[in-house]
Scaffold this motif. Structure first.
Motif, PDB file in Angstrom:
ATOM      1  N   MET A 161      11.657   4.413  -2.993  1.00 33.31           N
ATOM      2  CA  MET A 161      12.520   3.252  -2.807  1.00 33.31           C
ATOM      3  C   MET A 161      12.070   2.348  -1.661  1.00 33.31           C
ATOM      4  SD  MET A 161      14.519   2.550  -5.030  1.00 33.31           S
ATOM      5  CE  MET A 161      15.522   3.093  -6.374  1.00 33.31           C
ATOM      6  N   ASN A 162      11.416   2.917  -0.646  1.00 33.14           N
ATOM      7  CA  ASN A 162      10.878   2.078   0.427  1.00 33.14           C
ATOM      8  C   ASN A 162       9.897   1.048  -0.125  1.00 33.14           C
ATOM      9  OD1 ASN A 162      12.016   4.380   1.695  1.00 33.14           O
ATOM     10  ND2 ASN A 162      10.770   4.028   3.522  1.00 33.14           N
ATOM     11  N   TYR A 163       9.023   1.492  -1.017  1.00 38.50           N
ATOM     12  CA  TYR A 163       8.007   0.593  -1.574  1.00 38.50           C
ATOM     13  C   TYR A 163       8.608  -0.351  -2.608  1.00 38.50           C
ATOM     14  CZ  TYR A 163       5.241   4.138   0.741  1.00 38.50           C
ATOM     15  OH  TYR A 163       4.740   5.000   1.676  1.00 38.50           O
ATOM     16  N   VAL A 164       9.609   0.143  -3.333  1.00 41.75           N
ATOM     17  CA  VAL A 164      10.320  -0.732  -4.272  1.00 41.75           C
ATOM     18  C   VAL A 164      10.939  -1.904  -3.507  1.00 41.75           C
ATOM     19  CG1 VAL A 164      12.323  -0.890  -5.813  1.00 41.75           C
ATOM     20  CG2 VAL A 164      10.766   1.084  -5.971  1.00 41.75           C
ATOM     21  N   LEU A 165      11.575  -1.584  -2.387  1.00 41.37           N
ATOM     22  CA  LEU A 165      12.194  -2.631  -1.572  1.00 41.37           C
ATOM     23  C   LEU A 165      11.153  -3.621  -1.065  1.00 41.37           C
ATOM     24  CD1 LEU A 165      14.785  -3.713  -0.250  1.00 41.37           C
ATOM     25  CD2 LEU A 165      14.305  -2.227   1.702  1.00 41.37           C
ATOM     26  N   ALA A 166       9.989  -3.113  -0.680  1.00 42.74           N
ATOM     27  CA  ALA A 166       8.913  -4.000  -0.209  1.00 42.74           C
ATOM     28  C   ALA A 166       8.493  -4.971  -1.313  1.00 42.74           C
ATOM     29  CB  ALA A 166       7.719  -3.176   0.257  1.00 42.74           C
ATOM     30  N   ILE A 223       2.922   4.297  -9.577  1.00 41.28           N
ATOM     31  CA  ILE A 223       3.449   4.018 -10.920  1.00 41.28           C
ATOM     32  C   ILE A 223       4.965   4.116 -10.922  1.00 41.28           C
ATOM     33  CG2 ILE A 223       3.436   4.802 -13.323  1.00 41.28           C
ATOM     34  CD1 ILE A 223       0.514   5.571 -12.911  1.00 41.28           C
ATOM     35  N   ASP A 224       5.507   5.087 -10.201  1.00 40.30           N
ATOM     36  CA  ASP A 224       6.967   5.156 -10.054  1.00 40.30           C
ATOM     37  C   ASP A 224       7.515   3.838  -9.510  1.00 40.30           C
ATOM     38  OD1 ASP A 224       6.852   7.829 -10.838  1.00 40.30           O
ATOM     39  OD2 ASP A 224       7.002   8.610  -8.791  1.00 40.30           O
ATOM     40  N   VAL A 225       6.851   3.302  -8.496  1.00 36.80           N
ATOM     41  CA  VAL A 225       7.314   2.054  -7.874  1.00 36.80           C
ATOM     42  C   VAL A 225       7.307   0.915  -8.895  1.00 36.80           C
ATOM     43  CG1 VAL A 225       6.770   0.300  -6.133  1.00 36.80           C
ATOM     44  CG2 VAL A 225       6.627   2.733  -5.550  1.00 36.80           C
ATOM     45  N   ALA A 226       6.196   0.777  -9.604  1.00 39.80           N
ATOM     46  CA  ALA A 226       6.100  -0.310 -10.590  1.00 39.80           C
ATOM     47  C   ALA A 226       7.180  -0.172 -11.659  1.00 39.80           C
ATOM     48  CB  ALA A 226       4.710  -0.307 -11.227  1.00 39.80           C
ATOM     49  N   GLU A 227       7.418   1.055 -12.109  1.00 40.47           N
ATOM     50  CA  GLU A 227       8.404   1.278 -13.167  1.00 40.47           C
ATOM     51  C   GLU A 227       9.821   0.984 -12.685  1.00 40.47           C
ATOM     52  OE1 GLU A 227       6.335   1.227 -15.929  1.00 40.47           O
ATOM     53  OE2 GLU A 227       7.800   2.628 -16.726  1.00 40.47           O
ATOM     54  N   VAL A 228      10.126   1.402 -11.466  1.00 37.57           N
ATOM     55  CA  VAL A 228      11.474   1.164 -10.947  1.00 37.57           C
ATOM     56  C   VAL A 228      11.701  -0.334 -10.704  1.00 37.57           C
ATOM     57  CG1 VAL A 228      13.021   1.550  -8.977  1.00 37.57           C
ATOM     58  CG2 VAL A 228      11.740   3.465  -9.951  1.00 37.57           C
ATOM     59  N   VAL A 229      10.686  -1.013 -10.162  1.00 35.68           N
ATOM     60  CA  VAL A 229      10.835  -2.455  -9.910  1.00 35.68           C
ATOM     61  C   VAL A 229      11.140  -3.190 -11.208  1.00 35.68           C
ATOM     62  CG1 VAL A 229       9.594  -4.573  -9.271  1.00 35.68           C
ATOM     63  CG2 VAL A 229       9.433  -2.537  -7.822  1.00 35.68           C
ATOM     64  N   ARG A 230      10.355  -2.921 -12.235  1.00 37.70           N
ATOM     65  CA  ARG A 230      10.498  -3.765 -13.427  1.00 37.70           C
ATOM     66  C   ARG A 230      11.630  -3.312 -14.334  1.00 37.70           C
ATOM     67  NH1 ARG A 230       6.465  -2.748 -18.017  1.00 37.70           N
ATOM     68  NH2 ARG A 230       6.034  -0.540 -17.941  1.00 37.70           N
ATOM     69  N   GLY A 260       9.280 -15.408  -2.666  1.00 44.75           N
ATOM     70  CA  GLY A 260       8.550 -16.430  -3.398  1.00 44.75           C
ATOM     71  C   GLY A 260       7.192 -16.012  -3.911  1.00 44.75           C
ATOM     72  N   ALA A 261       6.815 -14.753  -3.720  1.00 49.34           N
ATOM     73  CA  ALA A 261       5.515 -14.308  -4.218  1.00 49.34           C
ATOM     74  C   ALA A 261       5.467 -14.395  -5.738  1.00 49.34           C
ATOM     75  CB  ALA A 261       5.244 -12.867  -3.775  1.00 49.34           C
ATOM     76  N   LYS A 262       4.325 -14.870  -6.241  1.00 48.38           N
ATOM     77  CA  LYS A 262       4.115 -14.900  -7.693  1.00 48.38           C
ATOM     78  C   LYS A 262       3.609 -13.552  -8.200  1.00 48.38           C
ATOM     79  CE  LYS A 262       4.893 -19.399  -8.129  1.00 48.38           C
ATOM     80  NZ  LYS A 262       5.520 -19.482  -6.772  1.00 48.38           N
ATOM     81  N   GLU A 263       2.810 -12.918  -7.364  1.00 47.72           N
ATOM     82  CA  GLU A 263       2.228 -11.633  -7.746  1.00 47.72           C
ATOM     83  C   GLU A 263       2.359 -10.644  -6.591  1.00 47.72           C
ATOM     84  OE1 GLU A 263      -1.451 -13.447 -10.432  1.00 47.72           O
ATOM     85  OE2 GLU A 263      -1.825 -11.840  -8.967  1.00 47.72           O
ATOM     86  N   VAL A 264       2.547  -9.392  -6.931  1.00 46.35           N
ATOM     87  CA  VAL A 264       2.536  -8.323  -5.939  1.00 46.35           C
ATOM     88  C   VAL A 264       1.605  -7.222  -6.441  1.00 46.35           C
ATOM     89  CG1 VAL A 264       3.884  -6.557  -4.746  1.00 46.35           C
ATOM     90  CG2 VAL A 264       4.865  -8.829  -5.112  1.00 46.35           C
ATOM     91  N   SER A 265       0.644  -6.854  -5.601  1.00 44.65           N
ATOM     92  CA  SER A 265      -0.276  -5.770  -5.934  1.00 44.65           C
ATOM     93  C   SER A 265       0.193  -4.477  -5.284  1.00 44.65           C
ATOM     94  CB  SER A 265      -1.684  -6.076  -5.425  1.00 44.65           C
ATOM     95  OG  SER A 265      -2.300  -7.030  -6.227  1.00 44.65           O
ATOM     96  N   ILE A 266       0.298  -3.436  -6.090  1.00 44.48           N
ATOM     97  CA  ILE A 266       0.654  -2.108  -5.598  1.00 44.48           C
ATOM     98  C   ILE A 266      -0.620  -1.277  -5.596  1.00 44.48           C
ATOM     99  CG2 ILE A 266       2.053  -0.058  -6.036  1.00 44.48           C
ATOM    100  CD1 ILE A 266       3.920  -1.920  -7.699  1.00 44.48           C
ATOM    101  N   LYS A 267      -1.015  -0.832  -4.408  1.00 50.82           N
ATOM    102  CA  LYS A 267      -2.284  -0.112  -4.286  1.00 50.82           C
ATOM    103  C   LYS A 267      -2.037   1.302  -3.784  1.00 50.82           C
ATOM    104  CE  LYS A 267      -4.722  -4.347  -2.965  1.00 50.82           C
ATOM    105  NZ  LYS A 267      -5.725  -4.948  -2.073  1.00 50.82           N
ATOM    106  N   ALA A 268      -2.782   2.247  -4.344  1.00 49.48           N
ATOM    107  CA  ALA A 268      -2.650   3.640  -3.908  1.00 49.48           C
ATOM    108  C   ALA A 268      -3.955   4.365  -4.166  1.00 49.48           C
ATOM    109  CB  ALA A 268      -1.513   4.335  -4.655  1.00 49.48           C
ATOM    110  N   LEU A 313       0.851  -1.186   0.000  1.00 49.90           N
ATOM    111  CA  LEU A 313       0.000   0.000   0.000  1.00 49.90           C
ATOM    112  C   LEU A 313       0.892   1.242   0.000  1.00 49.90           C
ATOM    113  CD1 LEU A 313      -2.911   1.039   0.148  1.00 49.90           C
ATOM    114  CD2 LEU A 313      -2.705   0.991   2.637  1.00 49.90           C
ATOM    115  N   ILE A 314       0.716   2.084  -1.002  1.00 45.35           N
ATOM    116  CA  ILE A 314       1.598   3.232  -1.181  1.00 45.35           C
ATOM    117  C   ILE A 314       1.132   4.413  -0.340  1.00 45.35           C
ATOM    118  CG2 ILE A 314       2.585   4.833  -2.857  1.00 45.35           C
ATOM    119  CD1 ILE A 314       3.397   1.920  -3.304  1.00 45.35           C
ATOM    120  N   GLY A 315       2.036   4.965   0.441  1.00 48.00           N
ATOM    121  CA  GLY A 315       1.752   6.162   1.231  1.00 48.00           C
ATOM    122  C   GLY A 315       2.697   7.288   0.846  1.00 48.00           C
TER     123      GLY A 315
END
Lengths: 100, 100
Positions: free
Chosen positions: B18-23, B48-55, B31-39, B11-13
């Motif tokens: 980078m805190n959320y990217v690390l999460a 969206i920044d988090v999703a872009e940096v992760v991938r 081992g998670a297959k999916e991660v949901s980013i909610k805001a 959950l994005i606050g």
């Protein structure tokens, strides 16, 4: 006046949400089949507001066809090093009506 | 330690991206297959920044499975009338690897 536009694009800036909502509605009333709402950086949340207001309050037959996200690289000013600034983008494609 | 989690939710606050990217990375490494980013609201652009940096920067085998937008109704304080405040939401589902 010879048929409507097939597509419209609305670029979200700093104006009130309703300005962009009106732009979307105008495209659809002019015959557009699809309207793309594009934003980047801090305007992204406003883009979603626009899409939600259009489809929930004004045009219930409008659906979300696609949502894409991406990254734009903005070149830095000279003398600030050669690292680019990355800014996130969103494009929400709304489609009217009859298709599934 | 008996197998990983199947899913994670972040959950994005208001903290740095980078805190959320690390999460997200921690979920995938666990081992998670999916991660949901909610805001919601103004945190949406950060999601969206988090999703872009992760991938793009950390996990190139992570893809976007789905992006959903919606509206949450927040109840007003008493004495301010009974109209609810609407706030836009986003949920970006990232999925790792092998599936198409």
């Amino acid at each position: 006046m010879t048929g409507g536009n097939e597509n419209g694009a609305v670029l979200i800036g700093k104006k009130p949400v309703m300005n962009y909502v009106l732009a979307c509605i105008t495209f659809f009333h002019g015959g557009a089949k699809e309207v793309s709402i594009k934003a980047r950086g801090r305007s992204i949340s406003r883009a979603i507001d626009v899409a939600e207001v259009v489809r929930h309050r004004f045009l219930p037959d409008v659906k979300i066809k696609n949502i894409g996200i991406g990254t734009d690289k903005l070149p830095q000013e000279e003398g600030e090093g050669d690292s680019a600034i990355n800014v996130s983008t969103i494009e929400i494609t709304l489609v009217r009506g009859t298709m599934q």
